[in-house]
Design a protein around this motif. Structure first.
Motif, PDB file in Angstrom:
ATOM      1  N   ASP A 212       0.838  -1.194   0.000  1.00 47.30           N
ATOM      2  CA  ASP A 212       0.000   0.000   0.000  1.00 47.30           C
ATOM      3  C   ASP A 212       0.882   1.257   0.000  1.00 47.30           C
ATOM      4  O   ASP A 212       2.067   1.187   0.317  1.00 47.30           O
ATOM      5  CB  ASP A 212      -0.841  -0.038   1.285  1.00 47.30           C
ATOM      6  N   GLY A 226      -6.587   6.869   3.170  1.00 49.92           N
ATOM      7  CA  GLY A 226      -7.106   5.503   3.085  1.00 49.92           C
ATOM      8  C   GLY A 226      -6.233   4.622   2.195  1.00 49.92           C
ATOM      9  O   GLY A 226      -6.329   3.401   2.238  1.00 49.92           O
ATOM     10  N   PHE A 269      -7.313  -9.591   6.488  1.00 45.35           N
ATOM     11  CA  PHE A 269      -6.251  -8.803   5.831  1.00 45.35           C
ATOM     12  C   PHE A 269      -5.178  -8.634   6.900  1.00 45.35           C
ATOM     13  O   PHE A 269      -5.420  -8.018   7.928  1.00 45.35           O
ATOM     14  CB  PHE A 269      -6.909  -7.501   5.418  1.00 45.35           C
ATOM     15  N   ASN A 285      -7.314  -6.605   9.597  1.00 41.96           N
ATOM     16  CA  ASN A 285      -8.586  -6.075   9.136  1.00 41.96           C
ATOM     17  C   ASN A 285      -9.482  -7.262   8.823  1.00 41.96           C
ATOM     18  O   ASN A 285      -8.989  -8.327   8.431  1.00 41.96           O
ATOM     19  CB  ASN A 285      -8.410  -5.201   7.887  1.00 41.96           C
ATOM     20  N   ARG A 287     -11.760  -7.725   6.465  1.00 38.82           N
ATOM     21  CA  ARG A 287     -12.388  -7.454   5.157  1.00 38.82           C
ATOM     22  C   ARG A 287     -11.283  -7.282   4.123  1.00 38.82           C
ATOM     23  O   ARG A 287     -10.117  -7.190   4.474  1.00 38.82           O
ATOM     24  CB  ARG A 287     -13.171  -6.162   5.273  1.00 38.82           C
ATOM     25  N   GLY A 289      -8.999  -5.134   1.664  1.00 39.50           N
ATOM     26  CA  GLY A 289      -8.494  -3.767   1.740  1.00 39.50           C
ATOM     27  C   GLY A 289      -8.980  -2.959   0.552  1.00 39.50           C
ATOM     28  O   GLY A 289      -9.397  -3.508  -0.465  1.00 39.50           O
ATOM     29  N   ASP A 290      -8.918  -1.653   0.697  1.00 41.74           N
ATOM     30  CA  ASP A 290      -9.242  -0.739  -0.386  1.00 41.74           C
ATOM     31  C   ASP A 290      -8.068   0.230  -0.480  1.00 41.74           C
ATOM     32  O   ASP A 290      -7.883   1.026   0.443  1.00 41.74           O
ATOM     33  CB  ASP A 290     -10.546  -0.012  -0.036  1.00 41.74           C
ATOM     34  N   PRO A 291      -7.201   0.182  -1.480  1.00 41.95           N
ATOM     35  CA  PRO A 291      -7.339  -0.497  -2.778  1.00 41.95           C
ATOM     36  C   PRO A 291      -6.661  -1.860  -2.923  1.00 41.95           C
ATOM     37  O   PRO A 291      -6.376  -2.255  -4.057  1.00 41.95           O
ATOM     38  CB  PRO A 291      -6.694   0.512  -3.721  1.00 41.95           C
ATOM     39  N   GLU A 292      -6.450  -2.640  -1.864  1.00 41.86           N
ATOM     40  CA  GLU A 292      -5.859  -3.974  -2.053  1.00 41.86           C
ATOM     41  C   GLU A 292      -6.752  -4.868  -2.929  1.00 41.86           C
ATOM     42  O   GLU A 292      -6.259  -5.633  -3.762  1.00 41.86           O
ATOM     43  CB  GLU A 292      -5.613  -4.664  -0.712  1.00 41.86           C
TER      44      GLU A 292
HETATM   45  N1  GLY Z   1      -5.707   0.108   2.246  1.00 43.57           N
HETATM   46  C1  GLY Z   1      -5.811  -0.135   3.634  1.00 43.57           C
HETATM   47  C2  GLY Z   1      -7.097  -0.618   4.120  1.00 43.57           C
HETATM   48  O1  GLY Z   1      -8.003  -0.938   3.381  1.00 43.57           O
HETATM   49  O2  GLY Z   1      -7.250  -0.725   5.327  1.00 43.57           O
END
Ligand code: GLY
Ligand code: AMP
Length: 424
Positions: A212, A226, A269, A285, A287, A289-292
């Motif tokens: 990231d 984020g 995650f 996490n 869920r 990731g965003d943007p993973e």
């Molecule tokens: N990119 C980090 C997250 O989704 O927590």
């Protein structure tokens, strides 16, 4: 099958896009969705925290499977609410989503089960925290216990900064009730990697590694966001490191949760730091990731629906998870000024350039339709321009080429996503 996806960001766009490829899927709904998701799914104006309305919608439309993308509803117990109504849903129950929802819980779990992580102390009284800071080593890391949009972590160089941090988190409640408790932990150095995994309550199967770029500006300068971009796989996550993590981190975490009577089903995650003493967990996490998700899902060969169902049914052992050898890079196009303040409502030009281009994707994050039906910017992170390539260098060149296909007033992005690979 009819699928409902809950969320409205680039991650949910990637999930909807991947779900749409399943031959089992007839129709996708997304609540609340965005302008890009609306091309493949019917967006319904229900918020992710409106559990009763979501349940009502799922029943009325005979939804076969709901996939929850976001952390807030998971930590708030949406899965329990759906299950109580006999609805099938992918994600951890409330008692397992706590792995992300409480940093104090996750640190205590790691300590109890010997999972490598930074040394720490937990505090619920600010006076105790301030007393501890007098004898602590610096720099030191302060973390609000609960969800804080990825912003509840402060790295403090000295006692004065740490005192101010404790006041912000616990007394001024800068992150709301997330700061009722806090974790103070040892500062670690090393490269950060993310590993996403599917979990069925008993076993874990890892997807791919990713890296990231959390800071707003080139060269990892500026404020935490984020996420401004991502690449997968990361060359720093070697086979040797993977073997260590599988043995000492991934499966032990899943076993620990089961032993605690909190079987985890869904996506974990793992946020890891590769320290000189070996890999250690920075955070969990509960869920994607965003943007993973945007760089991992385009590489995944399996049918997403099959894998989600296997997690729910506890049959993940029967799934052979497969990822393409290609690399993937996502560059986030943001509104200039993010993450502090920015203008929105600007028309986005060039989205049509991605039509029918194999290996190039534009995942929408903060977009909406204006009254003329045009797609306009509607958030800090606007689009995730994503491309595959035979290796990271090629994927990176492709992603930056595609960044030029899009234009809007206020367009801002980092120029060095994936640059770290040059050092590998
Ligand atoms: N990119 C980090 C997250 O989704 O927590
Ligand atoms: P987290 O939300 O716990 O992943 O923390 C956000 C970011 O803060 C991480 O991605 C790291 O860059 C940094 N961070 C968190 N914990 C530590 C630590 N113990 N030492 C150094 N940096 C940390």
């Amino acid at each position: 099958m009819k699928i409902l996806i809950i969320g409205s960001g680039g991650r949910e766009h990637a999930l909807a896009w991947k779900a749409a490829q399943s031959p089992k899927v007839d129709k996708i709904y997304c609540a609340p969705g965005n302008a890009g998701i609306a091309e493949i799914a019917e967006c319904v104006p229900i918020g992710a925290m409106e559990f009763d309305r979501l349940v009502g919608f799922a029943k009325e439309h005979a939804i076969d499977l709901t996939i929850v993308g976001m952390d807030d509803p998971l930590v708030g117990g949406i899965v329990d609410v759906f299950e109580a109504e006999g609805l099938r849903v992918f994600g951890p129950r409330k008692n397992a989503a706590i792995l992300e929802g409480s940093k104090a819980f996750s640190k205590d779990l790691m300590k109890k089960y010997g999972i490598p992580t930074a040394d720490y102390r937990t505090f619920s009284d600010p006076q105790d925290a301030l007393a501890y800071l007098k004898t602590a080593k610096y720099p030191i890391v302060l973390k609000a216990d609960g969800l804080a949009l990825g912003k509840g972590v402060l790295i403090c160089e000295d006692e004065a900064a740490a005192d101010a941090g404790v006041k912000q988190i616990m007394q001024d409640k800068k992150f709301g009730s997330a700061g009722n408790k806090m974790v103070i932990e040892e500062f670690m150095t090393g490269r950060e990697v993310s590993v996403l995994s599917f979990v069925d309550g008993k076993i874990v199967k890892t997807m791919a590694s990713a890296q990231d770029h959390k800071r707003a500006k080139d060269g990892d300068q500026g404020l935490n966001t984020g996420g401004m971009g991502n690449f997968s796989p990361t060359p720093f996550y070697t086979k040797e490191i993977d073997e260590f993590c599988q043995k000492h981190i991934f499966q032990p975490t899943v076993d620990a949760m089961a032993k605690e009577g909190r079987p985890f089903k869904g996506v974990i995650f793992f946020g890891l730091m590769l320290t000189k003493d070996g890999p250690k967990v920075l955070e969990y996490n509960a869920r994607f990731g965003d943007p993973e998700a945007q760089v991992v899902l385009p590489r995944m060969e399996n049918d997403l629906i099959d894998v989600c169902e296997a997690c729910i049914d506890g049959t993940l052992d029967q799934i052979d998870l497969k990822f393409r050898n290609d690399a993937c890079v996502c560059v986030v196009l943001a509104s200039d000024g993010y993450p502090v303040s920015y203008q929105k409502g600007y028309p986005i030009r060039g989205l049509e350039n991605f039509k029918d281009k194999d290996g190039y994707y534009v995942f929408h994050a903060g977009t909406a339709f204006n009254e003329n039906g045009e797609v306009v910017t509607n958030g800090g992170r606007v689009l995730g321009v994503t491309a595959l390539g035979k290796d990271l260098k090629q994927a990176r060149a492709n992603a930056y080429k595609a960044v030029d296909w899009i234009d809007f007033d206020n367009k801002y992005y980092r120029h060095d996503i994936g640059k770290a690979i040059d050092e590998a």
